[in-house]
Design an enzyme around this catalytic site. Structure first.
Site, PDB file in Angstrom:
ATOM      1  N   ASP A 123      -7.737  -2.785  13.743  1.00 43.51           N
ATOM      2  CA  ASP A 123      -9.102  -3.101  13.297  1.00 43.51           C
ATOM      3  C   ASP A 123      -9.142  -4.347  12.409  1.00 43.51           C
ATOM      4  O   ASP A 123     -10.157  -4.617  11.766  1.00 43.51           O
ATOM      5  CB  ASP A 123      -9.729  -1.901  12.564  1.00 43.51           C
ATOM      6  CG  ASP A 123      -8.967  -1.524  11.294  1.00 43.51           C
ATOM      7  OD1 ASP A 123      -7.986  -2.230  10.943  1.00 43.51           O
ATOM      8  OD2 ASP A 123      -9.357  -0.553  10.638  1.00 43.51           O
TER       9      ASP A 123
ATOM     10  N   GLU B  58      -9.683  -2.195   5.138  1.00 45.74           N
ATOM     11  CA  GLU B  58     -10.401  -1.878   6.364  1.00 45.74           C
ATOM     12  C   GLU B  58     -11.647  -2.775   6.474  1.00 45.74           C
ATOM     13  O   GLU B  58     -12.045  -3.404   5.481  1.00 45.74           O
ATOM     14  CB  GLU B  58     -10.779  -0.402   6.341  1.00 45.74           C
ATOM     15  CG  GLU B  58      -9.567   0.541   6.222  1.00 45.74           C
ATOM     16  CD  GLU B  58      -8.703   0.588   7.486  1.00 45.74           C
ATOM     17  OE1 GLU B  58      -8.557  -0.442   8.166  1.00 45.74           O
ATOM     18  OE2 GLU B  58      -8.159   1.666   7.780  1.00 45.74           O
TER      19      GLU B  58
ATOM     20  N   HIS C 299      -7.201  -4.999   9.774  1.00 44.76           N
ATOM     21  CA  HIS C 299      -6.844  -4.849   8.353  1.00 44.76           C
ATOM     22  C   HIS C 299      -5.537  -5.555   8.010  1.00 44.76           C
ATOM     23  O   HIS C 299      -4.654  -5.701   8.848  1.00 44.76           O
ATOM     24  CB  HIS C 299      -6.820  -3.373   7.913  1.00 44.76           C
ATOM     25  CG  HIS C 299      -5.711  -2.543   8.470  1.00 44.76           C
ATOM     26  ND1 HIS C 299      -5.868  -1.220   8.839  1.00 44.76           N
ATOM     27  CD2 HIS C 299      -4.395  -2.817   8.696  1.00 44.76           C
ATOM     28  CE1 HIS C 299      -4.719  -0.725   9.257  1.00 44.76           C
ATOM     29  NE2 HIS C 299      -3.808  -1.677   9.184  1.00 44.76           N
TER      30      HIS C 299
ATOM     31  N   ASP D  11       0.815  -1.218   0.000  1.00 46.76           N
ATOM     32  CA  ASP D  11       0.000   0.000   0.000  1.00 46.76           C
ATOM     33  C   ASP D  11       0.846   1.266   0.000  1.00 46.76           C
ATOM     34  O   ASP D  11       2.062   1.222   0.243  1.00 46.76           O
ATOM     35  CB  ASP D  11      -0.952  -0.012   1.213  1.00 46.76           C
ATOM     36  CG  ASP D  11      -0.300  -0.531   2.486  1.00 46.76           C
ATOM     37  OD1 ASP D  11       0.936  -0.506   2.568  1.00 46.76           O
ATOM     38  OD2 ASP D  11      -1.024  -0.971   3.385  1.00 46.76           O
TER      39      ASP D  11
HETATM   40  C1  F6R Z   1       1.244  -1.259   6.035  1.00 45.43           C
HETATM   41  C2  F6R Z   1       0.327  -2.380   6.258  1.00 45.43           C
HETATM   42  C3  F6R Z   1      -0.520  -2.417   7.499  1.00 45.43           C
HETATM   43  C4  F6R Z   1       0.327  -2.683   8.758  1.00 45.43           C
HETATM   44  C5  F6R Z   1      -0.552  -2.686  10.007  1.00 45.43           C
HETATM   45  C6  F6R Z   1       0.249  -2.845  11.274  1.00 45.43           C
HETATM   46  O1  F6R Z   1       1.936  -1.419   4.842  1.00 45.43           O
HETATM   47  O2  F6R Z   1       0.241  -3.253   5.443  1.00 45.43           O
HETATM   48  O3  F6R Z   1      -1.505  -3.402   7.357  1.00 45.43           O
HETATM   49  O4  F6R Z   1       0.986  -3.904   8.632  1.00 45.43           O
HETATM   50  O5  F6R Z   1      -1.286  -1.494  10.074  1.00 45.43           O
HETATM   51  O6  F6R Z   1       1.038  -1.721  11.489  1.00 45.43           O
HETATM   52  P1  F6R Z   1       2.027  -1.617  12.728  1.00 45.43           P
HETATM   53  O7  F6R Z   1       3.072  -2.631  12.530  1.00 45.43           O
HETATM   54  O8  F6R Z   1       2.589  -0.211  12.646  1.00 45.43           O
HETATM   55  O9  F6R Z   1       1.206  -1.855  13.959  1.00 45.43           O
END
Ligand code: F6R
Length: 262
Positions: free
Chosen positions: A136, A143, A138, A67
């Site tokens: 959440d 989402e 994701h 992303d």
């Molecule tokens: C970002 C992504 C997100 C993160 C997730 C956890 O490229 O794919 O799904 O892996 O938001 O983020 P952290 O590790 O910062 O808690």
């Protein structure tokens, strides 16, 4: 799906890095799907160490990130391109032209999403997709209520994700972009292997829902239960809410694939 429990976040990240390294040694032109975020920083730091100390080469590896924020220039300090350059690409021998992230500044975002899917296909699809999980549920920026067959597209971020990611914008919620381009859940499920790393007590509830709860679009990560080859690696803190811990430990202790990692 398999679940591997390690004592702490450092050991969990080390296992993920060693697993990726093994895949690159077996297939030097591996197509690697990458994630950003705080959890992944330890993985990238260990991959950089493996490159420096053992000669692990990324010269032929191709990468596709999950992303990118919409509206952040690539050189913005909080863009995912900058994150990847800082944490991994500048520390290993990868060729930057082999690294791909969605272009969140594209004039035609729909065309950019379609082109991103096309590029992945042209390289033969993703061999190993690295994933974290949001508070959440994701994966990528899929989402809650993202279609389980969704493809790369624009997505609005939830207030919970904005709060989670504000730390990377100096703690200022107002600075976090409201939209992002993300690979879809369906795109992720097409990768040949998925590895999800989850650490810390704050993720224990959501990882239990994703792994042991029903498959539901309300928790995008639960779709990984449908994937034919998905490994979830957690530390003890994140494993706190899992009911099947003893069984997962037994599998890890007995499965030949994990012999070299025990
Ligand atoms: C970002 C992504 C997100 C993160 C997730 C956890 O490229 O794919 O799904 O892996 O938001 O983020 P952290 O590790 O910062 O808690």
């Amino acid at each position: 799906m398999e679940v591997i429990i390690r004592d702490d976040a450092g050991q969990a990240a080390q296992l993920v890095a060693r697993l990726i390294a093994r895949e690159i040694r077996v297939k030097p032109d591996l197509v690697l799907g990458l994630a950003t975020g705080r959890t992944m920083e330890q993985v990238y730091s260990r991959l950089a160490t493996l490159h420096r100390e053992t000669g692990l080469s990324f010269a032929r590896v191709r990468t596709f990130n999950l992303d990118e924020y919409i509206g952040l220039p690539v050189d913005h300090p909080s863009s995912y391109r900058r994150y990847m350059n800082e944490h991994l690409f500048s520390k290993v021998d990868i060729r930057l032209e082999n690294t791909h992230l969605p272009n969140g500044m594209a004039a035609d975002l729909n065309a950019e999403c379609a082109a991103y899917e096309r590029r992945m296909r042209e390289w033969g699809g993703i061999d190993l997709q690295l994933l974290g999980i949001g508070s959440d549920g994701h994966i990528g920026f899929n989402e809650p209520l993202s279609a389980l067959q969704s493809r790369t597209r624009e997505k609005a971020l939830t207030p919970s994700t904005l709060r989670q990611n504000a730390a990377m914008f100096g703690g200022d919620l107002a600075k976090v972009p409201r939209r992002a381009i993300t690979m879809g859940v369906g795109t992720i499920l097409e990768s040949r292997r998925c590895v999800m790393l989850v650490t810390g007590e704050s993720k224990s509830g959501i990882v239990a829902q994703a792994v042991e709860g029903p498959i539901t679009a309300m928790v995008s990560a639960s779709a990984l239960q449908l994937h034919p080859h998905c490994t979830v690696i957690v530390d003890e803190a994140a494993a706190d809410g899992l009911k099947g811990k003893d069984y997962y430990r037994w599998i890890f202790a007995n499965e030949p694939e994990w012999a070299e990692f025990r």
